[in-house]
Design an enzyme around this catalytic site. Structure first.
Site, PDB file in Angstrom:
ATOM      1  N   HIS A 369      84.212  62.898 -25.901  1.00  0.00           N
ATOM      2  CA  HIS A 369      83.788  63.972 -25.679  1.00  0.00           C
ATOM      3  C   HIS A 369      82.415  65.058 -26.530  1.00  0.00           C
ATOM      4  O   HIS A 369      81.948  65.589 -26.157  1.00  0.00           O
ATOM      5  CB  HIS A 369      85.468  65.436 -25.490  1.00  0.00           C
ATOM      6  CG  HIS A 369      85.718  64.524 -24.534  1.00  0.00           C
ATOM      7  ND1 HIS A 369      87.566  63.824 -24.578  1.00  0.00           N
ATOM      8  CD2 HIS A 369      86.005  64.727 -23.124  1.00  0.00           C
ATOM      9  CE1 HIS A 369      88.082  63.462 -23.487  1.00  0.00           C
ATOM     10  NE2 HIS A 369      87.159  64.793 -22.834  1.00  0.00           N
ATOM     11  N   ARG A 476      85.550  73.159 -19.075  1.00  0.00           N
ATOM     12  CA  ARG A 476      86.629  72.521 -20.203  1.00  0.00           C
ATOM     13  C   ARG A 476      87.282  73.709 -20.742  1.00  0.00           C
ATOM     14  O   ARG A 476      86.404  74.233 -21.660  1.00  0.00           O
ATOM     15  CB  ARG A 476      86.457  71.439 -21.087  1.00  0.00           C
ATOM     16  CG  ARG A 476      85.454  70.527 -20.261  1.00  0.00           C
ATOM     17  CD  ARG A 476      84.458  69.249 -21.092  1.00  0.00           C
ATOM     18  NE  ARG A 476      84.231  68.199 -20.210  1.00  0.00           N
ATOM     19  CZ  ARG A 476      82.933  67.708 -19.710  1.00  0.00           C
ATOM     20  NH1 ARG A 476      81.440  69.503 -20.441  1.00  0.00           N
ATOM     21  NH2 ARG A 476      81.913  67.082 -19.545  1.00  0.00           N
ATOM     22  N   ARG A 512      90.406  73.602 -15.659  1.00  0.00           N
ATOM     23  CA  ARG A 512      90.402  73.014 -15.931  1.00  0.00           C
ATOM     24  C   ARG A 512      91.396  73.273 -16.676  1.00  0.00           C
ATOM     25  O   ARG A 512      91.409  73.656 -17.802  1.00  0.00           O
ATOM     26  CB  ARG A 512      89.684  71.355 -16.024  1.00  0.00           C
ATOM     27  CG  ARG A 512      90.833  70.087 -16.738  1.00  0.00           C
ATOM     28  CD  ARG A 512      90.170  69.082 -16.863  1.00  0.00           C
ATOM     29  NE  ARG A 512      88.919  69.172 -18.146  1.00  0.00           N
ATOM     30  CZ  ARG A 512      88.665  68.157 -19.217  1.00  0.00           C
ATOM     31  NH1 ARG A 512      88.769  67.059 -18.286  1.00  0.00           N
ATOM     32  NH2 ARG A 512      87.965  68.988 -19.690  1.00  0.00           N
ATOM     33  N   GLU A 610      92.789  60.178 -12.740  1.00  0.00           N
ATOM     34  CA  GLU A 610      91.678  60.452 -13.634  1.00  0.00           C
ATOM     35  C   GLU A 610      92.652  58.738 -14.258  1.00  0.00           C
ATOM     36  O   GLU A 610      92.178  57.893 -15.959  1.00  0.00           O
ATOM     37  CB  GLU A 610      91.874  61.228 -15.318  1.00  0.00           C
ATOM     38  CG  GLU A 610      91.477  62.271 -14.294  1.00  0.00           C
ATOM     39  CD  GLU A 610      91.665  63.403 -16.104  1.00  0.00           C
ATOM     40  OE1 GLU A 610      90.871  63.521 -16.939  1.00  0.00           O
ATOM     41  OE2 GLU A 610      92.636  64.109 -16.132  1.00  0.00           O
ATOM     42  N   ASN A 633      85.565  59.057 -15.944  1.00  0.00           N
ATOM     43  CA  ASN A 633      85.144  58.697 -17.909  1.00  0.00           C
ATOM     44  C   ASN A 633      86.484  58.362 -17.513  1.00  0.00           C
ATOM     45  O   ASN A 633      86.720  57.141 -18.575  1.00  0.00           O
ATOM     46  CB  ASN A 633      84.636  59.660 -18.215  1.00  0.00           C
ATOM     47  CG  ASN A 633      83.387  60.615 -18.267  1.00  0.00           C
ATOM     48  OD1 ASN A 633      82.676  59.891 -17.668  1.00  0.00           O
ATOM     49  ND2 ASN A 633      83.049  61.390 -18.132  1.00  0.00           N
ATOM     50  N   ARG A 644      87.505  54.318 -24.582  1.00  0.00           N
ATOM     51  CA  ARG A 644      85.914  54.795 -24.879  1.00  0.00           C
ATOM     52  C   ARG A 644      85.686  55.651 -26.000  1.00  0.00           C
ATOM     53  O   ARG A 644      83.924  56.140 -25.897  1.00  0.00           O
ATOM     54  CB  ARG A 644      85.971  56.124 -22.907  1.00  0.00           C
ATOM     55  CG  ARG A 644      86.518  57.328 -23.562  1.00  0.00           C
ATOM     56  CD  ARG A 644      86.810  57.764 -22.447  1.00  0.00           C
ATOM     57  NE  ARG A 644      87.527  58.786 -22.037  1.00  0.00           N
ATOM     58  CZ  ARG A 644      86.286  60.505 -22.247  1.00  0.00           C
ATOM     59  NH1 ARG A 644      85.512  60.061 -22.014  1.00  0.00           N
ATOM     60  NH2 ARG A 644      87.534  61.397 -21.745  1.00  0.00           N
TER      61      ARG A 644
END
Length: 769
Positions: A369, A476, A512, A610, A633, A644
Site C-alpha cells: 500500500h 481509502r 471504502r 478481491e 491487486n 504482494r
C-alpha cells in the site's frame, strides 16, 4: 552440542559481524571447528572479473587470500559454481576438473566437499571444506554444509553490499563511497529522480538507527548523560512501585540493571564510541547489539537471557535520545529521497510538502500500500532492495530508477547526465498530456469510458481534479486513521469526508469502509497474526466491531448531506451474509440520522471483489448491491498465492497472468447479467495496455491513481474500441504472463502509444552489488 544449535550459533555470530571480511573470517573458523576438518575456505564471485576469488580460509596458506581465483570452467570450485550443486569427493586429485594451484598448499588434502552459496537464484560463491585423508564426507556433514550455506547466503549478500560501499573508504578517506554503486530492487512507481537520501528511523528500534558522524562529541555525550539519568530514574521508580510484590531475588534484578548503567558499565563503552566519531544513537546501537550477540551466544540459559535485558535497556536509552532529537526537526533537502527499512504509508507524511522526490524501501514490494500511495502521488519508488545497507546512506546522493527498479548510490557525473535526459523527456510528455485534461476519454470510434481516481491523502483531491478526474472510484478511508494515534471521532471523520465530497460534487465519490489488517496496521489497534493476509482484515474487522463501523457510516452519511454524491463500498467480502449484515447496519445508521433530523439519503452501496470466493459469487452479490468494484491487486495476490509485500516472490506477482485476466473477464460478465455497473480500481487499470484490455472486456469505469490518469486517457483517445477488442482476443489465446506482456508492448507500439510505456533507460554496464 546439537547440529541445529551449532547452525544457530554460527548464523547468529555471523549476522552481527561488522563487515564482509569479518563475516567470512567467522564463517570459515566456525565451520572448520564444527565439522572438525583441517580446511574451510570461501570463494566469492567477483562482478568485475567473473571469477571466484579466495576471500577467506582456515587451513590453506593465508597468503593465497585475494590472490587465487578460478573461472567457472576452472577447477572443482568452478564446477560447483557452474552446476550450482554440491560436489563431494573422496579424492579431489583424481577428479578430471582438479586444478592445482601451488600457492594454496592444498596438495596435502584429499577429501573435498564444496557447496554453492546461492542468493536469489545467483551463485555468490562456494563454501569448501577439505581433509587430509581420502574419504567421502557423510550425508549428515553434507546436509550441515548445505543448510548453513543457505542460511548464510542472505547475510553474505548483505555484507558484500556493505563491503562494496567501503571499498574506497580506506583509500579515499572516511565516509567516501565508491561511485556508481548499483542495487537492484522492485520497480514500484515509475519515474526517475536524482536526489539526496534521508533515512527514516523507527521509534525505539535499535536496528534502524542510521550511521552518522558526531558533529560535536561533547554535545553527544551530554545527550547520552541526560538519557542515562532519565532511564536510571525510570528503573528506580519501577523498582519502588513493585517492591512489595517482588521477592528479594527479583528485586535484585533492578540493581543489576542499574549497575549496567554505572559509569564503568555500558556508558563507558558508548562514550568511547562517541570519541571515535559516532553520534550518540549510533554508538548506543553498536554497543548494545554487540552485548546482545555476546550474551545470546552463551550456553548458560540464565546468562543468554540477559541479552533481552540489555536490549530493553538499549531501547529505553534510545527512546530518550530520539525524544530529544525530535525537538530539533530534521532538515530535508529540496530533492529528498526517503529511505526506510520498511516503508509505511504514514512515513510519506514525514517529509514536508514539495520536498519528497523519491522513495526506497529495503522490504516490501511494488504492490504494497505504501507503493500504491507513491504511485498516486507520482513519486518514483523502488521497493525490496534487500541488500541495501540503508543505515550508512544518510545524506548520500542517489538516482532512483522507478522504471527498472534500480538504485544508484553516489552516481558519477556521466550517470547523472544520462538520467537527467530521462527526467527532461518525462516532463515533455507530461506537458503534452496536460493539454487533454478537460477532454473525455472517447475512443476513435466513439466509445466513452469514464475515468475516476483512487484517493486517500488530502493532497490527492487537488491533484485529481487537476488531472481531469470524473469521480472517485476508491477513497481509502483507512489513510486518515493510519496517520493518527487514536480512532478519529465521528465529527473528525465528517470533516475529512466532507472535504472529498464537496471537492468532487456533483461527481460521485466512492468511500471504502475501513480496510485495515494485512499490511495496513493502526498503531493504536494492533493486529498480530502469523498470516495477516488471510486473517482478520477488511469487512471482518468492522463487522466484529460494529461500534467502529457505525461511527464511520454515520460520518459518511452526515458528510454527504445536501451533496448526495456518496457511494459506500465494502471491502474483502467473501459471503452474502457479510454483505447482508453490513447493509442492515447501513440502513440502521441512515434511519437513526433521519430520526435525529438530518436530511440524509441511503447512498448506493457496492462490494469489492478481491478474493477468489467472491469471484464465483459475483452475480449473487450483484443482486444485493448497487454496483460491483474489482480490487485487482488483492485478487491477483490471492489467485496466484503470492504475497504482494514479499520481495522474494515479487517476480511471481503478474497482473497479466491468464488466470487473473479470465477472472476479470468472468466478473464483468456476471455483474452485467444483473445490469449492475462494474468498476475496477486496481493497478492493472493504471497501465495503458491493461486499461485497453479492461475497456474491451466491458468494464464501465476505470479508477486509477491521479498521476496515471492522463496516460490512460491518451491511450483510450488514440485507439478504436474495435482494435481494443482485437487485442483482447489475441491476449485470450496466450498462455503465459510474459507472452501477454510482450503482446501488449508490441500492440501499444503499433497503436503509436510507445511513449506511454517506460522510456529507454541508458544501457548501464554497472553490475549490481
Amino acid at each position: 552440542m546439537s547440529i541445529l544449535k551449532v547452525l544457530r550459533q554460527i548464523v547468529q555470530d555471523v549476522s552481527t559481524a561488522p563487515d564482509l571480511n569479518a563475516v567470512l573470517s567467522i564463517t570459515v573458523g566456525r565451520v572448520r571447528k564444527a565439522m572438525q576438518t583441517q580446511v574451510c575456505s570461501v570463494f566469492l564471485h567477483s562482478q568485475e572479473t567473473g571469477r571466484y576469488v579466495l576471500r577467506a580460509t582456515h587451513g590453506l596458506n593465508a597468503e593465497a587470500v585475494g590472490q587465487v581465483s578460478l573461472s567457472p570452467d576452472e577447477g572443482i570450485v568452478g564446477l560447483v559454481a557452474k552446476r550450482a550443486e554440491p560436489i563431494n569427493l573422496e579424492d579431489a586429485f583424481s577428479h578430471p576438473a582438479f586444478h592445482y594451484i601451488d600457492v594454496t598448499g592444498e596438495e596435502r588434502y584429499h577429501a573435498f566437499l564444496g557447496v554453492p552459496i546461492m542468493h536469489q537464484r545467483k551463485v555468490l560463491g562456494v563454501l569448501v571444506v577439505q581433509q587430509h585423508e581420502k574419504r567421502r564426507f557423510d550425508e549428515s556433514e553434507e546436509a550441515f554444509l548445505v543448510t548453513l550455506s543457505a542460511q548464510l547466503a542472505g547475510i553474505i549478500a548483505h555484507a558484500h553490499a556493505t563491503g562494496a560501499m567501503q571499498t574506497e573508504a580506506t583509500s579515499g578517506g572516511p565516509g567516501r563511497l565508491r561511485q556508481d554503486l548499483r542495487y537492484d530492487g522492485v520497480a514500484a512507481a515509475a519515474g526517475v529522480v536524482i536526489g539526496e537520501i534521508v533515512v527514516a528511523s523507527l521509534p525505539a528500534d535499535l536496528n534502524s538507527v542510521v550511521d552518522r558522524p558526531a558533529e560535536d562529541p561533547q554535545q553527544e555525550k551530554a545527550r547520552l548523560e541526560r538519557a542515562l539519568v532519565a532511564v536510571r530514574e525510570e528503573i528506580s521508580q519501577v523498582a519502588d512501585n513493585l517492591a512489595g510484590r517482588l521477592s528479594k531475588d527479583e528485586r535484585a534484578l533492578f540493581d543489576v540493571y542499574l549497575r549496567m548503567l554505572d559509569d564503568n558499565g555500558l556508558p563507558l563503552e558508548i562514550r568511547a564510541m562517541i570519541d571515535q566519531g559516532r553520534w550518540a544513537q549510533g554508538a548506543l546501537r553498536e554497543v548494545i547489539l554487540e552485548h546482545v550477540r555476546a550474551f545470546s551466544a552463551m550456553d548458560d540459559p540464565y546468562l543468554s537471557e540477559r541479552a533481552t535485558d540489555i536490549k530493553d535497556l538499549g531501547k529505553r536509552l534510545l527512546q530518550h535520545l530520539q525524544e530529544e532529537t525530535a525537538n530539533h526537526p530534521l532538515e530535508y533537502p529540496e530533492n529528498a529521497v526517503l529511505l526506510a527499512d520498511e516503508l509505511t504509508p504514514a512515513m510519506l507524511g514525514m517529509v514536508p510538502e514539495g520536498k519528497l522526490s523519491g522513495l526506497i524501501s529495503v522490504a516490501g514490494s511494488g504492490n504494497s500500500h505504501a507503493a500504491i500511495l507513491a504511485r498516486s502521488m507520482g513519486i518514483p519508488t523502488v521497493m525490496g532492495v534487500v541488500d541495501l545497507p540503508y543505515r550508512r546512506l544518510n545524506g548520500a546522493r542517489v538516482i532512483v530508477d522507478g522504471y527498472s527498479g534500480r538504485v544508484y548510490i553516489n552516481p558519477s557525473a556521466e550517470l547523472v547526465q544520462s538520467f537527467s535526459r530521462i527526467v527532461i523527456d518525462e516532463q515533455v510528455v507530461a506537458d503534452e498530456l496536460r493539454e487533454i485534461r478537460d477532454l473525455p476519454a472517447i475512443t476513435k470510434d466513439g466509445y466513452r469510458l469514464p475515468l475516476w481516481v483512487n484517493t486517500g491523502l488530502s493532497a490527492d483531491v487537488a491533484r485529481s481534479l487537476k488531472q481531469g478526474a470524473e469521480g472517485i472510484g476508491l477513497y481509502r478511508t483507512e489513510i486518515p486513521f493510519m496517520i493518527r494515534d487514536s480512532f478519529p471521532s465521528e465529527q473528525e471523520q465528517i470533516e475529512s469526508y466532507r472535504a472529498q465530497l464537496e471537492a468532487f460534487a456533483p461527481r460521485p465519490v466512492t468511500m471504502r469502509t475501513l480496510d485495515i489488517g494485512g499490511d495496513k496496521a493502526l498503531p493504536y489497534f494492533p493486529i498480530e497474526e502469523e498470516n495477516p493476509s488471510l486473517g482478520w482484515r477488511g469487512i471482518r474487522v468492522t463487522l466484529d466491531h460494529p461500534e467502529i463501523f457505525m461511527v464511520q457510516v454515520r460520518a459518511m452519511l452526515r458528510a454527504s448531506e445536501g451533496l448526495n454524491n456518496l457511494r459506500i463500498m465494502l471491502p474483502m467480502v467473501t459471503s452474502t451474509s457479510e454483505v447482508e449484515e453490513a447493509l442492515r447496519q447501513i440502513d440502521r445508521a441512515c434511519t437513526e440520522l433521519q430520526e435525529e433530523g438530518y436530511q440524509v439519503k441511503k447512498p448506493p452501496v457496492g462490494v469489492m471483489i478481491e478474493v477468489p470466493a467472491a469471484v464465483y459469487q459475483t452475480r449473487r452479490f450483484a443482486r444485493l448491491v448497487d454496483f460491483i468494484s474489482v480490487g485487482s491487486n488483492d485478487l491477483t495476490q490471492y489467485l496466484l498465492a503470492v504475497d504482494r509485500n514479499n520481495p522474494r516472490v515479487a517476480g511471481l506477482y503478474a497482473s497479466y497472468h491468464p488466470a487473473v485476466l479470465k477472472a476479470l473477464d468472468f466478473i464483468v460478465h456476471e455483474a452485467h447479467k444483473e445490469r449492475k455497473q462494474v468498476s475496477i480500481c486496481g493497478e492493472i487499470a493504471a497501465d495503458p495496455g491493461g486499461a485497453l484490455l479492461l475497456m474491451a472486456m466491458g468494464y464501465d469505469v476505470l479508477s486509477v491513481n491521479a498521476n496515471n490518469l492522463p496516460k490512460i486517457k491518451f491511450a483510450i483517445r488514440n485507439v478504436s474500441f474495435s482494435r481494443a477488442r482485437q487485442l483482447l482476443l489475441s491476449v485470450r489465446a496466450l498462455h503465459d504472463a510474459e507472452e501477454i506482456h510482450q503482446e501488449l508492448r508490441q500492440s501499444l507500439k503499433a497503436f503509436g502509444l510507445a511513449r506511454l510505456t517506460r522510456p529507454a533507460i541508458p544501457d548501464q554496464k554497472i553490475p549490481p552489488i
